[in-house]
Design a protein around this motif. Structure first.
Motif, PDB file in Angstrom:
ATOM      1  N   HIS A 121       4.223   5.753  -5.437  1.00 21.74           N
ATOM      2  CA  HIS A 121       4.594   5.660  -6.858  1.00 21.74           C
ATOM      3  C   HIS A 121       3.329   5.447  -7.695  1.00 21.74           C
ATOM      4  O   HIS A 121       3.073   4.340  -8.184  1.00 21.74           O
ATOM      5  CB  HIS A 121       5.586   4.521  -7.083  1.00 21.74           C
ATOM      6  N   PRO A 122       2.519   6.483  -7.858  1.00 23.58           N
ATOM      7  CA  PRO A 122       1.225   6.332  -8.548  1.00 23.58           C
ATOM      8  C   PRO A 122       1.339   6.002 -10.034  1.00 23.58           C
ATOM      9  O   PRO A 122       0.374   5.500 -10.626  1.00 23.58           O
ATOM     10  CB  PRO A 122       0.561   7.696  -8.335  1.00 23.58           C
ATOM     11  N   THR A 123       2.477   6.265 -10.671  1.00 23.97           N
ATOM     12  CA  THR A 123       2.609   5.990 -12.099  1.00 23.97           C
ATOM     13  C   THR A 123       3.022   4.545 -12.376  1.00 23.97           C
ATOM     14  O   THR A 123       3.137   4.149 -13.539  1.00 23.97           O
ATOM     15  CB  THR A 123       3.645   6.931 -12.737  1.00 23.97           C
TER      16      THR A 123
ATOM     17  N   GLN B 142       5.023  -5.411 -10.915  1.00 22.02           N
ATOM     18  CA  GLN B 142       5.023  -3.949 -11.019  1.00 22.02           C
ATOM     19  C   GLN B 142       5.236  -3.564 -12.479  1.00 22.02           C
ATOM     20  O   GLN B 142       6.087  -4.136 -13.154  1.00 22.02           O
ATOM     21  CB  GLN B 142       6.131  -3.352 -10.147  1.00 22.02           C
ATOM     22  N   GLN B 143       4.477  -2.582 -12.946  1.00 13.37           N
ATOM     23  CA  GLN B 143       4.560  -2.198 -14.356  1.00 13.37           C
ATOM     24  C   GLN B 143       4.374  -0.705 -14.518  1.00 13.37           C
ATOM     25  O   GLN B 143       3.580  -0.082 -13.808  1.00 13.37           O
ATOM     26  CB  GLN B 143       3.508  -2.940 -15.177  1.00 13.37           C
ATOM     27  N   SER B 144       5.124  -0.153 -15.473  1.00 11.17           N
ATOM     28  CA  SER B 144       5.007   1.257 -15.812  1.00 11.17           C
ATOM     29  C   SER B 144       4.935   1.387 -17.323  1.00 11.17           C
ATOM     30  O   SER B 144       5.582   0.636 -18.059  1.00 11.17           O
ATOM     31  CB  SER B 144       6.195   2.052 -15.268  1.00 11.17           C
TER      32      SER B 144
ATOM     33  N   ALA C 125      10.015   2.397  -7.920  1.00 11.32           N
ATOM     34  CA  ALA C 125       8.979   1.611  -7.249  1.00 11.32           C
ATOM     35  C   ALA C 125       9.494   0.233  -6.875  1.00 11.32           C
ATOM     36  O   ALA C 125       9.184  -0.292  -5.798  1.00 11.32           O
ATOM     37  CB  ALA C 125       7.748   1.503  -8.145  1.00 11.32           C
ATOM     38  N   ALA C 126      10.289  -0.376  -7.754  1.00 11.86           N
ATOM     39  CA  ALA C 126      10.814  -1.714  -7.495  1.00 11.86           C
ATOM     40  C   ALA C 126      11.765  -1.723  -6.305  1.00 11.86           C
ATOM     41  O   ALA C 126      11.685  -2.594  -5.431  1.00 11.86           O
ATOM     42  CB  ALA C 126      11.519  -2.244  -8.737  1.00 11.86           C
TER      43      ALA C 126
ATOM     44  N   ARG D  20       0.827  -1.203   0.000  1.00 18.31           N
ATOM     45  CA  ARG D  20       0.000   0.000   0.000  1.00 18.31           C
ATOM     46  C   ARG D  20       0.861   1.252   0.000  1.00 18.31           C
ATOM     47  O   ARG D  20       0.563   2.238  -0.687  1.00 18.31           O
ATOM     48  CB  ARG D  20      -0.900  -0.009   1.228  1.00 18.31           C
ATOM     49  N   ALA D  21       1.950   1.228   0.756  1.00 18.19           N
ATOM     50  CA  ALA D  21       2.856   2.382   0.809  1.00 18.19           C
ATOM     51  C   ALA D  21       3.516   2.615  -0.542  1.00 18.19           C
ATOM     52  O   ALA D  21       3.677   3.762  -0.974  1.00 18.19           O
ATOM     53  CB  ALA D  21       3.911   2.164   1.893  1.00 18.19           C
TER      54      ALA D  21
END
Length: 232
Positions: free
Chosen positions: A101-103, A115-117, A131-132, A95-96
């Motif tokens: 890292h909203p993107t 995790q994906q961007s 984020a990773a 959650r943190a």
């Protein structure tokens, strides 16, 4: 997401995390305050931990060994409440990371985290790498152990290498770049190609089974009647 990004002319990079012996790394003294903060039923939590942390015995070929094991950090996999307890354990760090890292999308199911961007290459490298490393740091602090099966899938090999280098530059672990990875039973290929060999193998197997069904003959009606009358 990767296919849609490719259709829009954008790039995508995904990191598939795999946790080793995840259920054995769930520490009750970390789990209890997190579960309480999430509103987990306290009576159920107390009863569950009494079972999960009870003294265990080893059995070998039907014989119980005399040595008893005192467990201080473990959740039994396959137990009725194992999944809710592990979700409560990983929820705070995940959650943190999502909020910070909203993107970058972060999705988890027990011990598999992706995790994906999506965007332009430079932005993708910056976002998904940060984020990773954030997620990795938070989970390692809780005792998690990441498997060597963790890796990166991107729309281009260069983008994958750039993400891997950036993660290490930020203090993260070394990750391999893959053309295809499997996450929760699905094929991830960065939108570049499908796993044709697997799909062709499955199609061939289906055709063989269909052929076996086609050669089956209907039972003679007289034989069916005899069986029917005999059963009566």
């Amino acid at each position: 997401r990767a296919e849609i990004a490719g259709w829009k002319g954008l790039h995508s990079a995904a990191i598939c995390w795999d946790l080793t012996s995840f259920f054995d790394t769930v520490h009750p003294y970390i789990l209890i305050p997190d579960a309480r903060a999430m509103g987990f039923p306290l009576r159920l939590l107390a009863l569950s931990l009494q079972i999960h942390l009870a003294v265990r015995m080893l059995a070998d070929k039907g014989e119980v060994l005399e040595t008893l094991l005192n467990v201080s950090c473990s959740i039994m996999a396959g137990f009725v409440d194992s999944i809710p307890l592990t979700r409560a354990f990983v929820h705070p760090p995940v959650r943190a990371v999502i909020d910070s890292h909203p993107t970058t999308t972060t999705e988890t199911y027990v011990d598999d985290i992706a995790q994906q961007s999506v965007g332009q290459p430079a932005a993708v490298v910056t976002a998904v790498s940060a984020a990773a490393v954030d997620l990795h740091t938070r989970l390692v602090a809780r005792g998690a152990v990441f498997s060597v099966k963790s890796g990166i899938v991107a729309t281009t090999a260069k983008l994958g290498r750039d993400v891997a280098q950036r993660i290490q530059a930020l203090g993260g672990p070394p990750l391999k770049v893959h053309c295809v990875m499997r996450d929760l039973g699905g094929d991830l290929s960065g939108g570049r190609k499908r796993r044709l060999a697997t799909h062709r193998s499955r199609a061939a197997k289906a055709l063989r089974r269909a052929g076996r069904i086609a050669v089956l003959r209907r039972v003679d009606k007289k034989a069916s009647n005899c069986l029917l009358y005999t059963s009566d």
